[in-house]
Scaffold this motif. Structure first.
Motif, PDB file in Angstrom:
ATOM      1  N   PRO A 274       0.817  -1.221   0.000  1.00  0.00           N
ATOM      2  CA  PRO A 274       0.000   0.000   0.000  1.00  0.00           C
ATOM      3  C   PRO A 274       0.850   1.271   0.000  1.00  0.00           C
ATOM      4  O   PRO A 274       2.047   1.244   0.286  1.00  0.00           O
ATOM      5  CB  PRO A 274      -0.775  -0.119   1.307  1.00  0.00           C
ATOM      6  CG  PRO A 274       0.212  -0.789   2.226  1.00  0.00           C
ATOM      7  CD  PRO A 274       0.943  -1.788   1.350  1.00  0.00           C
ATOM      8  N   GLY A 275       0.174   2.372  -0.292  1.00  0.00           N
ATOM      9  CA  GLY A 275       0.810   3.681  -0.221  1.00  0.00           C
ATOM     10  C   GLY A 275       0.478   4.393   1.077  1.00  0.00           C
ATOM     11  O   GLY A 275      -0.119   3.815   2.001  1.00  0.00           O
ATOM     12  N   VAL A 276       0.871   5.657   1.141  1.00  0.00           N
ATOM     13  CA  VAL A 276       0.624   6.467   2.336  1.00  0.00           C
ATOM     14  C   VAL A 276      -0.875   6.553   2.595  1.00  0.00           C
ATOM     15  O   VAL A 276      -1.687   6.738   1.682  1.00  0.00           O
ATOM     16  CB  VAL A 276       1.230   7.866   2.167  1.00  0.00           C
ATOM     17  CG1 VAL A 276       0.824   8.776   3.314  1.00  0.00           C
ATOM     18  CG2 VAL A 276       2.747   7.773   2.078  1.00  0.00           C
ATOM     19  N   GLY A 277      -1.236   6.432   3.867  1.00  0.00           N
ATOM     20  CA  GLY A 277      -2.626   6.387   4.276  1.00  0.00           C
ATOM     21  C   GLY A 277      -2.952   5.069   4.944  1.00  0.00           C
ATOM     22  O   GLY A 277      -3.882   4.986   5.749  1.00  0.00           O
TER      23      GLY A 277
ATOM     24  N   ASP B 231       5.005 -14.518  -7.794  1.00  0.00           N
ATOM     25  CA  ASP B 231       5.396 -14.372  -9.191  1.00  0.00           C
ATOM     26  C   ASP B 231       5.546 -12.895  -9.553  1.00  0.00           C
ATOM     27  O   ASP B 231       6.441 -12.512 -10.312  1.00  0.00           O
ATOM     28  CB  ASP B 231       4.340 -15.010 -10.099  1.00  0.00           C
ATOM     29  CG  ASP B 231       4.197 -16.498  -9.840  1.00  0.00           C
ATOM     30  OD1 ASP B 231       4.944 -17.270 -10.455  1.00  0.00           O
ATOM     31  OD2 ASP B 231       3.353 -16.869  -9.003  1.00  0.00           O
ATOM     32  N   PHE B 232       4.652 -12.068  -9.002  1.00  0.00           N
ATOM     33  CA  PHE B 232       4.657 -10.632  -9.289  1.00  0.00           C
ATOM     34  C   PHE B 232       4.506  -9.847  -7.987  1.00  0.00           C
ATOM     35  O   PHE B 232       3.982 -10.362  -6.999  1.00  0.00           O
ATOM     36  CB  PHE B 232       3.502 -10.248 -10.230  1.00  0.00           C
ATOM     37  CG  PHE B 232       3.608 -10.830 -11.607  1.00  0.00           C
ATOM     38  CD1 PHE B 232       4.340 -10.184 -12.599  1.00  0.00           C
ATOM     39  CD2 PHE B 232       2.976 -12.019 -11.920  1.00  0.00           C
ATOM     40  CE1 PHE B 232       4.447 -10.716 -13.871  1.00  0.00           C
ATOM     41  CE2 PHE B 232       3.070 -12.565 -13.194  1.00  0.00           C
ATOM     42  CZ  PHE B 232       3.804 -11.907 -14.177  1.00  0.00           C
ATOM     43  N   VAL B 233       4.956  -8.611  -8.013  1.00  0.00           N
ATOM     44  CA  VAL B 233       4.697  -7.663  -6.926  1.00  0.00           C
ATOM     45  C   VAL B 233       4.146  -6.385  -7.540  1.00  0.00           C
ATOM     46  O   VAL B 233       4.443  -6.053  -8.702  1.00  0.00           O
ATOM     47  CB  VAL B 233       5.967  -7.338  -6.103  1.00  0.00           C
ATOM     48  CG1 VAL B 233       6.468  -8.561  -5.368  1.00  0.00           C
ATOM     49  CG2 VAL B 233       7.063  -6.756  -6.980  1.00  0.00           C
ATOM     50  N   MET B 234       3.343  -5.677  -6.752  1.00  0.00           N
ATOM     51  CA  MET B 234       2.811  -4.374  -7.158  1.00  0.00           C
ATOM     52  C   MET B 234       2.675  -3.505  -5.922  1.00  0.00           C
ATOM     53  O   MET B 234       2.412  -4.009  -4.831  1.00  0.00           O
ATOM     54  CB  MET B 234       1.423  -4.515  -7.799  1.00  0.00           C
ATOM     55  CG  MET B 234       1.416  -4.727  -9.288  1.00  0.00           C
ATOM     56  SD  MET B 234      -0.272  -4.963  -9.918  1.00  0.00           S
ATOM     57  CE  MET B 234      -1.098  -3.486  -9.306  1.00  0.00           C
ATOM     58  N   GLY B 235       2.859  -2.211  -6.104  1.00  0.00           N
ATOM     59  CA  GLY B 235       2.629  -1.279  -5.011  1.00  0.00           C
ATOM     60  C   GLY B 235       1.856  -0.085  -5.520  1.00  0.00           C
ATOM     61  O   GLY B 235       2.007   0.316  -6.679  1.00  0.00           O
ATOM     62  N   HIS B 236       1.022   0.466  -4.673  1.00  0.00           N
ATOM     63  CA  HIS B 236       0.251   1.649  -5.055  1.00  0.00           C
ATOM     64  C   HIS B 236       1.015   2.896  -4.617  1.00  0.00           C
ATOM     65  O   HIS B 236       1.243   3.110  -3.430  1.00  0.00           O
ATOM     66  CB  HIS B 236      -1.130   1.633  -4.407  1.00  0.00           C
ATOM     67  CG  HIS B 236      -2.096   2.599  -5.028  1.00  0.00           C
ATOM     68  ND1 HIS B 236      -2.010   3.952  -4.852  1.00  0.00           N
ATOM     69  CD2 HIS B 236      -3.160   2.387  -5.853  1.00  0.00           C
ATOM     70  CE1 HIS B 236      -2.984   4.549  -5.512  1.00  0.00           C
ATOM     71  NE2 HIS B 236      -3.696   3.615  -6.133  1.00  0.00           N
ATOM     72  N   SER B 237       1.474   3.692  -5.587  1.00  0.00           N
ATOM     73  CA  SER B 237       2.213   4.926  -5.317  1.00  0.00           C
ATOM     74  C   SER B 237       3.490   4.600  -4.531  1.00  0.00           C
ATOM     75  O   SER B 237       4.352   3.870  -5.017  1.00  0.00           O
ATOM     76  CB  SER B 237       1.312   5.925  -4.579  1.00  0.00           C
ATOM     77  OG  SER B 237       1.920   7.186  -4.488  1.00  0.00           O
ATOM     78  N   LEU B 238       3.601   5.091  -3.276  1.00  0.00           N
ATOM     79  CA  LEU B 238       4.783   4.783  -2.460  1.00  0.00           C
ATOM     80  C   LEU B 238       5.026   3.278  -2.360  1.00  0.00           C
ATOM     81  O   LEU B 238       6.172   2.819  -2.316  1.00  0.00           O
ATOM     82  CB  LEU B 238       4.587   5.380  -1.065  1.00  0.00           C
ATOM     83  CG  LEU B 238       5.610   5.115   0.042  1.00  0.00           C
ATOM     84  CD1 LEU B 238       5.405   3.822   0.784  1.00  0.00           C
ATOM     85  CD2 LEU B 238       7.048   5.219  -0.460  1.00  0.00           C
ATOM     86  N   GLY B 239       3.959   2.500  -2.374  1.00  0.00           N
ATOM     87  CA  GLY B 239       4.079   1.055  -2.238  1.00  0.00           C
ATOM     88  C   GLY B 239       4.929   0.407  -3.308  1.00  0.00           C
ATOM     89  O   GLY B 239       5.396  -0.731  -3.132  1.00  0.00           O
ATOM     90  N   GLN B 240       5.148   1.112  -4.420  1.00  0.00           N
ATOM     91  CA  GLN B 240       5.986   0.535  -5.457  1.00  0.00           C
ATOM     92  C   GLN B 240       7.428   0.354  -4.983  1.00  0.00           C
ATOM     93  O   GLN B 240       8.133  -0.534  -5.480  1.00  0.00           O
ATOM     94  CB  GLN B 240       5.956   1.413  -6.715  1.00  0.00           C
ATOM     95  CG  GLN B 240       6.807   0.858  -7.853  1.00  0.00           C
ATOM     96  CD  GLN B 240       6.308   1.261  -9.222  1.00  0.00           C
ATOM     97  OE1 GLN B 240       5.218   0.910  -9.625  1.00  0.00           O
ATOM     98  NE2 GLN B 240       7.118   2.020  -9.937  1.00  0.00           N
ATOM     99  N   PHE B 241       7.877   1.138  -4.024  1.00  0.00           N
ATOM    100  CA  PHE B 241       9.274   1.055  -3.595  1.00  0.00           C
ATOM    101  C   PHE B 241       9.545  -0.146  -2.696  1.00  0.00           C
ATOM    102  O   PHE B 241      10.521  -0.874  -2.930  1.00  0.00           O
ATOM    103  CB  PHE B 241       9.700   2.390  -2.995  1.00  0.00           C
ATOM    104  CG  PHE B 241       9.699   3.466  -4.049  1.00  0.00           C
ATOM    105  CD1 PHE B 241      10.775   3.625  -4.892  1.00  0.00           C
ATOM    106  CD2 PHE B 241       8.581   4.264  -4.247  1.00  0.00           C
ATOM    107  CE1 PHE B 241      10.769   4.574  -5.907  1.00  0.00           C
ATOM    108  CE2 PHE B 241       8.549   5.215  -5.260  1.00  0.00           C
ATOM    109  CZ  PHE B 241       9.646   5.367  -6.098  1.00  0.00           C
ATOM    110  N   PRO B 242       8.751  -0.429  -1.666  1.00  0.00           N
ATOM    111  CA  PRO B 242       8.952  -1.709  -0.977  1.00  0.00           C
ATOM    112  C   PRO B 242       8.724  -2.897  -1.900  1.00  0.00           C
ATOM    113  O   PRO B 242       9.364  -3.948  -1.734  1.00  0.00           O
ATOM    114  CB  PRO B 242       7.939  -1.674   0.177  1.00  0.00           C
ATOM    115  CG  PRO B 242       7.011  -0.558  -0.113  1.00  0.00           C
ATOM    116  CD  PRO B 242       7.762   0.408  -0.957  1.00  0.00           C
ATOM    117  N   ALA B 243       7.850  -2.754  -2.889  1.00  0.00           N
ATOM    118  CA  ALA B 243       7.657  -3.837  -3.858  1.00  0.00           C
ATOM    119  C   ALA B 243       8.931  -4.081  -4.656  1.00  0.00           C
ATOM    120  O   ALA B 243       9.328  -5.228  -4.886  1.00  0.00           O
ATOM    121  CB  ALA B 243       6.491  -3.503  -4.789  1.00  0.00           C
TER     122      ALA B 243
END
Length: 411
Positions: free
Chosen positions: A15-18, A91-103
């Motif tokens: 997830p992202g911030v929030g 198999d895949f990772v995804m993050g929403h906004s900021l979440g892309q970086f830990p992904a």
């Protein structure tokens, strides 16, 4: 649930911030890997995350930079625990906004130290840029089809010079727009006339839009420390917010920079996952945020576990028998289910047949004895090596995932 994990394609969602909240993931503090991640990010950033999340400094979680660091450290830590203790690698990772970086970190594009540095620099750049706007903001646009919202945004810019931009497309009728609030107010009547709602998110900046161009330029000058592109070190593939397809390591820097000024293509990314055969996901979050968006897509994707069940997930999968069985299932997938490339050399085909026969004779079926772990792993590695050489394709990600399962099975 175990059968789903072993046979289905899966994705981890960040997830992202929030999503942050005080005392989040508190039960994971007993794991040394969890504490190590928090300590590493704290040392590199100068922020005492243990105090911020669990102590007297929790009021600081409302600050964007602090929230980003806290979410990065905690979610990377849990992904690491799932890998090391359970052998669970998506198999895949995804993050929403900021979440892309830990992904990116969980998938192997970046290590935690580099991820922390990127998050820090990015936060500084976007906050400095946001301060140049009198009242920069992001707003949800609800109950109007996403394509229609995008057309209305474009028409408002062309016809009236309204500086509003689409900054996320999360569902068929859920879009986020960015701009200064005065400009968003000028745009809002177009949506209200269509029966829609414009709802301020109180984020504090017009993020994921061309209005972040100054932040993009500032960050571009600072990203000299990124590692050389190397797809061979990836455990999983990131589905990028910008392109909504899997990200080659060679495009990492470009994607980080474009991420600042481009909308989050969440809906298209989820559609891409489904098109790649992903059927299950795990939201690594303090609370359910992204699961709701997955439901809004109406795609055939199911959660492995809910966010509040993450500790139970680890505990249920973290037994010697479960870990060994998942290693066995992964090896069987490579040996019997995965399509073989065209291999013409007769000696190589004979080697593959011999590996299958040897494994079948020694381990005819599960459960697998712990004494056979090394044999099973080595023969499957040999199988993959032959296919990689003879078939002319890279299997580095498959090798790394198999190695993670092998190491988890040996705990």
């Amino acid at each position: 649930m175990s059968a789903y994990i072993d046979s289905a394609k899966t994705a981890f969602l960040f997830p992202g911030v929030g999503a942050q909240q005080p005392d989040m993931f508190a039960a994971f503090r007993t794991y040394p890997e969890y504490r190590a991640c928090l300590e590493e990010v704290s040392d590199l950033s100068g922020v005492d995350l243990d105090d911020v999340i669990y102590g007297a400094g929790r009021h600081a979680l409302n600050q964007v930079r602090i929230a980003q660091l806290a979410l990065t450290a905690t979610t990377v830590a849990i992904a690491r625990i799932l890998r090391d203790y359970c052998g669970l690698v998506p198999d895949f990772v995804m993050g929403h906004s900021l979440g892309q970086f830990p992904a990116l970190c969980a998938a192997g594009y970046l290590d935690l130290a580099t991820t922390t540095k990127v998050v820090n620099l990015r936060s500084e750049a976007v906050e400095a840029c946001a301060r140049t706007y009198e009242q920069g903001e992001m707003c949800w646009v609800l109950h109007v089809p996403a394509e229609l919202v995008a057309r209305q945004v474009e028409q408002a810019r062309q016809d009236e010079g309204v500086k509003v931009y689409v900054s996320a497309i999360d569902a068929f009728d859920q879009v986020t727009v960015s701009g200064e609030m005065s400009e968003i107010r000028r745009f809002a009547p177009r949506i209200e006339a269509l029966g829609g709602l414009v709802y301020p998110l109180k984020i504090g900046g017009p993020f994921h839009s061309p209005l972040m161009a100054t932040a993009q330029a500032q960050l571009a000058e600072a990203l000299h420390f990124l590692p050389q592109p190397d797809d061979s070190r990836l455990l999983s593939r990131l589905v990028c917010n910008v392109s909504a397809v899997k990200l080659p390591a060679a495009e990492l820097k470009t994607s980080i920079l474009q991420h600042l000024i481009s909308p989050v293509q969440w809906l298209r990314s989820m559609q891409y996952l489904a098109g790649q055969g992903v059927t299950h996901y795990l939201e690594i979050s303090p609370k359910s945020v992204l699961g709701y968006l997955v439901q809004r897509t109406s795609l055939p994707l199911q959660p492995l576990y809910e966010p509040q069940e993450l500790l139970g997930c680890v505990e249920s999968l973290n037994t010697p028998e479960q870990r060994l069985e998942r290693l066995w299932r992964r090896c069987c997938f490579h040996l019997y289910s995965e399509p073989l490339p065209g291999i013409e050399r007769g000696a190589a085909l004979q080697q593959l047949r011999e590996i299958r026969n040897e494994i079948r004779q020694r381990i005819p079926a599960a459960p697998v004895a712990s004494s056979e772990r090394d044999f099973l792993y080595q023969r499957t590695r040999q199988w993959l090596d032959i296919i990689e050489v003879e078939g002319g394709q890279s299997l580095s990600t498959a090798q790394l995932r198999l190695q993670s399962l092998y190491q988890a099975a040996g705990r």
